[in-house]
Design an enzyme around this catalytic site. Structure first.
Site, PDB file in Angstrom:
ATOM      1  N   GLY A  52       0.835  -1.201   0.000  1.00  0.00           N
ATOM      2  CA  GLY A  52       0.000   0.000   0.000  1.00  0.00           C
ATOM      3  C   GLY A  52       0.870   1.252   0.000  1.00  0.00           C
TER       4      GLY A  52
ATOM      5  N   VAL B 133      17.243   8.314   0.027  1.00  0.00           N
ATOM      6  CA  VAL B 133      18.114   7.162  -0.260  1.00  0.00           C
ATOM      7  C   VAL B 133      18.962   7.461  -1.501  1.00  0.00           C
ATOM      8  CG1 VAL B 133      18.169   4.734  -0.982  1.00  0.00           C
ATOM      9  CG2 VAL B 133      16.524   5.466   0.768  1.00  0.00           C
TER      10      VAL B 133
ATOM     11  N   ARG C 118       1.284  -5.273  -5.866  1.00  0.00           N
ATOM     12  CA  ARG C 118       1.321  -6.505  -5.077  1.00  0.00           C
ATOM     13  C   ARG C 118       1.683  -7.627  -6.050  1.00  0.00           C
ATOM     14  NH1 ARG C 118      -2.606  -3.467  -1.850  1.00  0.00           N
ATOM     15  NH2 ARG C 118      -1.630  -3.310   0.184  1.00  0.00           N
TER      16      ARG C 118
ATOM     17  N   ASP D 124       4.196  -4.186   6.498  1.00  0.00           N
ATOM     18  CA  ASP D 124       4.431  -5.531   7.031  1.00  0.00           C
ATOM     19  C   ASP D 124       4.754  -6.599   5.995  1.00  0.00           C
ATOM     20  OD1 ASP D 124       4.096  -5.765   9.688  1.00  0.00           O
ATOM     21  OD2 ASP D 124       2.324  -7.076   9.512  1.00  0.00           O
TER      22      ASP D 124
ATOM     23  N   THR E 177       3.793   2.809   5.569  1.00  0.00           N
ATOM     24  CA  THR E 177       2.375   2.445   5.618  1.00  0.00           C
ATOM     25  C   THR E 177       1.646   3.465   6.478  1.00  0.00           C
ATOM     26  OG1 THR E 177       0.799   0.887   6.615  1.00  0.00           O
ATOM     27  CG2 THR E 177       3.037   0.754   7.398  1.00  0.00           C
TER      28      THR E 177
ATOM     29  N   ASP F   2      -0.753   2.822   8.344  1.00  0.00           N
ATOM     30  CA  ASP F   2      -1.340   2.157   9.517  1.00  0.00           C
ATOM     31  C   ASP F   2      -0.537   2.268  10.814  1.00  0.00           C
ATOM     32  OD1 ASP F   2      -3.489   1.304   8.031  1.00  0.00           O
ATOM     33  OD2 ASP F   2      -2.561  -0.607   7.487  1.00  0.00           O
TER      34      ASP F   2
ATOM     35  N   ASP G 112       1.815   0.255  11.926  1.00  0.00           N
ATOM     36  CA  ASP G 112       1.696  -1.067  12.550  1.00  0.00           C
ATOM     37  C   ASP G 112       2.962  -1.915  12.424  1.00  0.00           C
ATOM     38  OD1 ASP G 112       1.598  -1.444   9.851  1.00  0.00           O
ATOM     39  OD2 ASP G 112      -0.104  -2.805   9.860  1.00  0.00           O
TER      40      ASP G 112
ATOM     41  N   ARG H 145      -7.174  -2.524   9.136  1.00  0.00           N
ATOM     42  CA  ARG H 145      -7.814  -3.845   9.195  1.00  0.00           C
ATOM     43  C   ARG H 145      -7.442  -4.582  10.468  1.00  0.00           C
ATOM     44  NH1 ARG H 145      -8.401  -4.430   3.296  1.00  0.00           N
ATOM     45  NH2 ARG H 145      -6.190  -4.249   3.146  1.00  0.00           N
TER      46      ARG H 145
ATOM     47  N   HIS I 210     -10.037   5.676   0.218  1.00  0.00           N
ATOM     48  CA  HIS I 210      -8.672   5.894  -0.254  1.00  0.00           C
ATOM     49  C   HIS I 210      -8.160   7.326  -0.170  1.00  0.00           C
ATOM     50  CE1 HIS I 210      -8.652   1.746  -1.477  1.00  0.00           C
ATOM     51  NE2 HIS I 210      -7.357   1.886  -1.694  1.00  0.00           N
TER      52      HIS I 210
HETATM   53  P1  ADP Z   1       2.136  -4.118   2.698  1.00  0.00           P
HETATM   54  O1  ADP Z   1       3.589  -4.119   2.426  1.00  0.00           O
HETATM   55  O2  ADP Z   1       1.519  -2.771   2.535  1.00  0.00           O
HETATM   56  O3  ADP Z   1       1.797  -4.801   4.016  1.00  0.00           O
HETATM   57  P2  ADP Z   1       1.233  -6.515   1.264  1.00  0.00           P
HETATM   58  O4  ADP Z   1       0.955  -7.294   2.503  1.00  0.00           O
HETATM   59  O5  ADP Z   1       0.238  -6.607   0.157  1.00  0.00           O
HETATM   60  O6  ADP Z   1       1.421  -4.965   1.533  1.00  0.00           O
HETATM   61  O7  ADP Z   1       2.650  -7.006   0.690  1.00  0.00           O
HETATM   62  C1  ADP Z   1       3.191  -6.468  -0.497  1.00  0.00           C
HETATM   63  C2  ADP Z   1       3.873  -7.556  -1.286  1.00  0.00           C
HETATM   64  O8  ADP Z   1       4.941  -8.131  -0.526  1.00  0.00           O
HETATM   65  C3  ADP Z   1       2.994  -8.759  -1.655  1.00  0.00           C
HETATM   66  O9  ADP Z   1       2.223  -8.534  -2.793  1.00  0.00           O
HETATM   67  C4  ADP Z   1       4.024  -9.837  -1.888  1.00  0.00           C
HETATM   68  O10 ADP Z   1       4.575  -9.738  -3.170  1.00  0.00           O
HETATM   69  C5  ADP Z   1       5.094  -9.512  -0.853  1.00  0.00           C
HETATM   70  N1  ADP Z   1       4.923 -10.342   0.358  1.00  0.00           N
HETATM   71  C6  ADP Z   1       4.036 -10.178   1.352  1.00  0.00           C
HETATM   72  N2  ADP Z   1       4.146 -11.154   2.289  1.00  0.00           N
HETATM   73  C7  ADP Z   1       5.111 -11.981   1.839  1.00  0.00           C
HETATM   74  C8  ADP Z   1       5.712 -13.194   2.333  1.00  0.00           C
HETATM   75  N3  ADP Z   1       5.301 -13.757   3.479  1.00  0.00           N
HETATM   76  N4  ADP Z   1       6.684 -13.761   1.607  1.00  0.00           N
HETATM   77  C9  ADP Z   1       7.108 -13.208   0.448  1.00  0.00           C
HETATM   78  N5  ADP Z   1       6.597 -12.078  -0.071  1.00  0.00           N
HETATM   79  C10 ADP Z   1       5.616 -11.464   0.608  1.00  0.00           C
END
Ligand code: ADP
Length: 322
Positions: A13, A25, A74, A105, A128, A130, A132, A174, A253
């Site tokens: 996100g 960076v 994603r 996360d 993020t 959130d 979190d 969430r 959003h």
């Molecule tokens: P955020 O980073 O905002 O929490 P997501 O949870 O959708 O968003 O994670 C973003 C991307 O990171 C996912 O689409 C996936 O490609 C990768 N990802 C998330 N969790 C894992 C995991 N356990 N192992 C490998 N890649 C992951």
């Protein structure tokens, strides 16, 4: 030893301030004479070899913009070892030996998997709205999102007061109620519903009836994190059971966008500088965040294996100030 090259990406996100972090960076790396690449569209772009070399000008005119100039996405494929091997090969062929991942996360979990399987140096930055990510009391974008929400609360209060209504505002979160909690407190909400704290809607509704009918409050403001309930359902139930006109608002959003606040710009810049310095200096598998106003270094695996809890001081304060 081969020349150092690092890459930067944003993932998951988007959040306001990701641009400021990426800019820091890039500029820090260039200042140190290190090549820096940008990976477009997160892990998806890494797999698809959508990678470009950046220079100082590549990050001009972005510090004030929400979103992310690199794009984000994603990727299901990256969740598999094969997908990650394909992605890593695209870094390896360019001699990229350090990667900065700005994301939530999930993105940091993906980065941890890449580090484990391919030994690449990873520095994560919590990006993020959130707030979190374990180990940091701040994530890039949370301040801008909170300010967007407080603006909505202020406006809803005006109209709720004028009509003696109950307003139910649903905000993002969430699994984490930080945004709802801080904006609810700052916005003077009567009730703040978050996923981390159980609540009894029937009890709340009977309290609302009393507050309203006995003129203890002119109107009622409820803030609910999406993980704790749906504004539409809650508002309908309140109206049905109390007869008070109740209006749900789902902010959606708009919370993700907007020009980052000064806090998000500065903190993101500080974190971006640290991330580049760490990668250049050979520090790996860490996340940079903030604790008590200072930049802190968190172990990447600790950050992804632990769950951040909601500050109990906030929960208590919300109850006291209700
Ligand atoms: P955020 O980073 O905002 O929490 P997501 O949870 O959708 O968003 O994670 C973003 C991307 O990171 C996912 O689409 C996936 O490609 C990768 N990802 C998330 N969790 C894992 C995991 N356990 N192992 C490998 N890649 C992951």
């Amino acid at each position: 030893m081969s020349k150092k090259a690092i890459a930067i990406m944003t993932s998951g996100g988007d959040s306001p301030g990701m641009n400021a972090a990426a800019r820091a960076v890039v500029r820090t790396a260039i200042y140190a004479g290190v090549d820096v690449y940008g990976i477009n569209n997160g892990y998806k772009g890494m797999i698809e070899d959508d990678i470009i070399q950046l220079n100082g000008k590549s990050v001009s005119d972005i510090i004030q913009r929400g979103g992310t100039f690199l794009g984000t996405a994603r990727s299901k494929e990256f969740m598999t070892p094969e997908g990650r091997a394909k992605a890593y090969a695209n870094l390896e062929k360019r001699g990229i030996n350090g990667l900065c991942v700005i994301g939530g996360d999930g993105s940091l979990r993906g980065a941890a998997a890449l580090a484990k399987e391919h030994g690449i140096s990873i520095v994560g930055l919590p990006g993020t709205i959130d707030n979190d990510v374990w180990g940091s009391d701040y994530t890039i974008g949370c301040d801008t999102a909170a300010n967007t929400i407080i603006d909505a609360i202020n406006k809803l209060r005006d109209t709720a007061s004028a009509h003696r209504r109950c307003a139910v505002l649903e905000v993002m979160g969430r699994r984490c109620g930080w945004l709802a909690m801080v904006t609810g407190i700052a916005g003077g909400a009567e009730y703040i519903l978050v996923p981390e704290v159980n609540y009894d809607l029937e009890e709340i509704i009977s309290e609302i009836k009393d507050l309203y009918e006995n003129n203890k409050k002119r109107y009622i403001m409820v803030v609910v994190a999406e993980g704790a309930g749906k504004a539409v359902d809650i508002a309908e139930k309140i109206q049905q059971e109390t007869g008070i006109e109740t209006r749900p608002t789902v902010l959606g959003h708009v919370q993700r966008g907007g020009s980052p606040t000064i806090q998000d710009r500065i903190k993101a810049s500080q974190l971006g500088e640290q991330a580049a310095l760490a990668l250049i200096g050979g520090i790996s598998n860490v996340v940079y965040g903030f604790n008590a106003g200072r930049v802190v270094q968190i172990d990447l695996f600790d950050a992804v294996n632990n769950k951040k809890t909601l500050d109990p001081d906030y929960v208590r304060l919300a109850r006291v100030l209700q």
